[in-house]
Design a protein around this motif. Structure first.
Motif, PDB file in Angstrom:
ATOM      1  N   THR A 159      76.955  -6.489 -28.414  1.00  0.00           N
ATOM      2  CA  THR A 159      77.873  -6.900 -29.053  1.00  0.00           C
ATOM      3  C   THR A 159      77.662  -7.975 -30.193  1.00  0.00           C
ATOM      4  N   ASP A 160      78.531  -8.286 -31.032  1.00  0.00           N
ATOM      5  CA  ASP A 160      77.865  -8.627 -33.075  1.00  0.00           C
ATOM      6  C   ASP A 160      77.890 -10.593 -32.266  1.00  0.00           C
ATOM      7  N   GLY A 161      76.699 -10.763 -33.294  1.00  0.00           N
ATOM      8  CA  GLY A 161      76.340 -12.193 -33.272  1.00  0.00           C
ATOM      9  C   GLY A 161      75.034 -12.914 -32.555  1.00  0.00           C
ATOM     10  N   ALA A 162      74.383 -11.684 -32.394  1.00  0.00           N
ATOM     11  CA  ALA A 162      73.747 -12.383 -31.001  1.00  0.00           C
ATOM     12  C   ALA A 162      72.135 -11.335 -30.960  1.00  0.00           C
ATOM     13  N   SER A 163      70.923 -12.282 -30.213  1.00  0.00           N
ATOM     14  CA  SER A 163      70.009 -11.568 -30.313  1.00  0.00           C
ATOM     15  C   SER A 163      69.797 -10.357 -29.252  1.00  0.00           C
ATOM     16  N   PRO A 164      69.316  -9.551 -29.153  1.00  0.00           N
ATOM     17  CA  PRO A 164      69.122  -8.372 -28.045  1.00  0.00           C
ATOM     18  C   PRO A 164      67.991  -8.564 -27.431  1.00  0.00           C
ATOM     19  N   ILE A 165      67.505  -7.793 -26.090  1.00  0.00           N
ATOM     20  CA  ILE A 165      66.183  -8.135 -25.544  1.00  0.00           C
ATOM     21  C   ILE A 165      66.472  -6.486 -24.960  1.00  0.00           C
ATOM     22  N   THR A 166      65.439  -6.385 -25.084  1.00  0.00           N
ATOM     23  CA  THR A 166      65.152  -5.065 -24.522  1.00  0.00           C
ATOM     24  C   THR A 166      64.274  -4.861 -23.478  1.00  0.00           C
ATOM     25  N   ILE A 167      64.944  -4.360 -22.252  1.00  0.00           N
ATOM     26  CA  ILE A 167      63.899  -3.871 -21.381  1.00  0.00           C
ATOM     27  C   ILE A 167      63.754  -2.915 -20.568  1.00  0.00           C
ATOM     28  N   ALA A 168      62.773  -2.918 -20.243  1.00  0.00           N
ATOM     29  CA  ALA A 168      61.952  -1.677 -19.499  1.00  0.00           C
ATOM     30  C   ALA A 168      62.265  -2.845 -17.245  1.00  0.00           C
ATOM     31  N   MET A 169      62.579  -1.289 -17.448  1.00  0.00           N
ATOM     32  CA  MET A 169      62.736  -1.173 -15.406  1.00  0.00           C
ATOM     33  C   MET A 169      62.427  -0.751 -14.542  1.00  0.00           C
ATOM     34  N   ALA A 170      61.058  -0.718 -14.596  1.00  0.00           N
ATOM     35  CA  ALA A 170      59.845   0.002 -13.694  1.00  0.00           C
ATOM     36  C   ALA A 170      60.368   0.931 -12.210  1.00  0.00           C
TER      37      ALA A 170
END
Length: 303
Positions: free
Chosen positions: A7-18
């Motif tokens: 959603t707009d206005g926030a810092s995303p995080i990229t998550i790797a699910m192993a």
């Protein structure tokens, strides 16, 4: 496998699910390190590299072909106090790659002789930022000492993680507590070897809905687990799911601030559970817990 929820206005995080196969106790650390390096070089559908890499419960403590007594003895012999070379190597790997690393759970020992099922979290600077001891070992089969406290972890500029392990998900009080502590996402590491994984997928969605938080439920593949790992939005929608019980990797980018927006606006703009009680309402006794719902404290921790 990739997915995106932003959603707009926030810092995303990229998550790797192993959803990767368990490694046996004693396997050279370099094998795990090379796996993490490979994952850290992957990208999601929009070209972003993982910032958080997560493995299933007891990923580094496999005991193949051992009976119950042998299994417990091997785990106890390999247990870490999280201040040893094993922990330093994990921290060094996180620092080398500049990632947040949850290497599964580990057998943790303390000076009193207790052994816990513990989830460590390593920061990009290599520090051991947090640990969580499983409160609800799956009894009578798991003979770990139960933990007695709850844990959240802040990722600056991104959001707050709440930590739970496997069977904890069956106890709504545990997810509710970390959500109340302000968790935007509940990380639930799993090694479910039984057919009730179907029910756990329902619980992942239910815990997300009733707490208005993301839920990441990461299981081990066969033969150590039933797979079917999932990441759920704060409104209960699967963002990405690994179908089947084979080893696989899912990468998803999420905006954890979405959890806070859902709490403010309501699920689908309707239900605002965290705003249910007002300051003028009476206190509600909870005899089961010898406690109460206090309207003055019924809201997640401020951020």
């Amino acid at each position: 496998m990739t997915g995106t929820a932003q959603t707009d206005g926030a810092s995303p995080i990229t998550i790797a699910m192993a959803q990767y196969s368990q490694l046996p106790i004693g396997k050279p650390f370099g094998s795990f390190a090379n796996t993490v390096r490979s994952i850290a070089s992957e990208r999601d559908a929009e070209g972003r590299k993982p910032q958080l890499v997560v493995f299933p419960e007891m990923h580094l403590f496999g005991t193949p072909d051992m009976d119950g007594a042998q299994h417990r003895a091997a785990e106890r012999a390999a247990a870490t106090d999280l201040h040893d070379d094993f922990a330093r190597r994990l921290g060094g790997l996180a620092r080398e790659l500049g990632i947040w690393l949850i290497p599964g759970t580990v057998c943790e020992k303390n000076p009193s002789g207790h052994v816990f099922n513990t989830m460590p979290v390593f920061a990009p600077d290599g520090s051991l930022t947090a640990t969580y001891r499983k409160i609800c070992p799956w009894r009578p089969y798991e003979q770990y000492t139960p933990g007695t406290s709850f844990t959240t972890v802040d990722i600056p500029g991104v959001g707050r993680l709440g930590l739970t392990i496997c069977y904890d998900a069956w106890f709504p009080e545990i997810s509710r507590q970390v959500a109340w502590m302000g968790a935007d996402i509940i990380i639930n590491l799993v090694r479910t070897t039984t057919p009730d994984r179907r029910q756990e997928l329902v619980l992942a969605r239910a815990n997300a809905i009733v707490n208005q938080a993301f839920v990441l439920s990461l299981n081990a593949p066969a033969p150590e687990g039933f797979g079917e790992s999932i990441l759920v939005s704060p409104e209960g929608t699967p963002i990405v799911q690994i179908h089947g019980n084979e080893p696989d990797l899912a990468i998803a980018t999420v905006d954890l601030a979405q959890a806070r927006r859902v709490r403010d606006r309501g699920t689908l703009g309707i239900n605002r559970m965290w705003h249910q009680f007002g300051s003028g309402d009476a206190t509600i006794p909870l005899p089961l817990y010898q406690g109460r719902i206090d309207p003055n404290t019924w809201s997640p921790a401020p951020r």
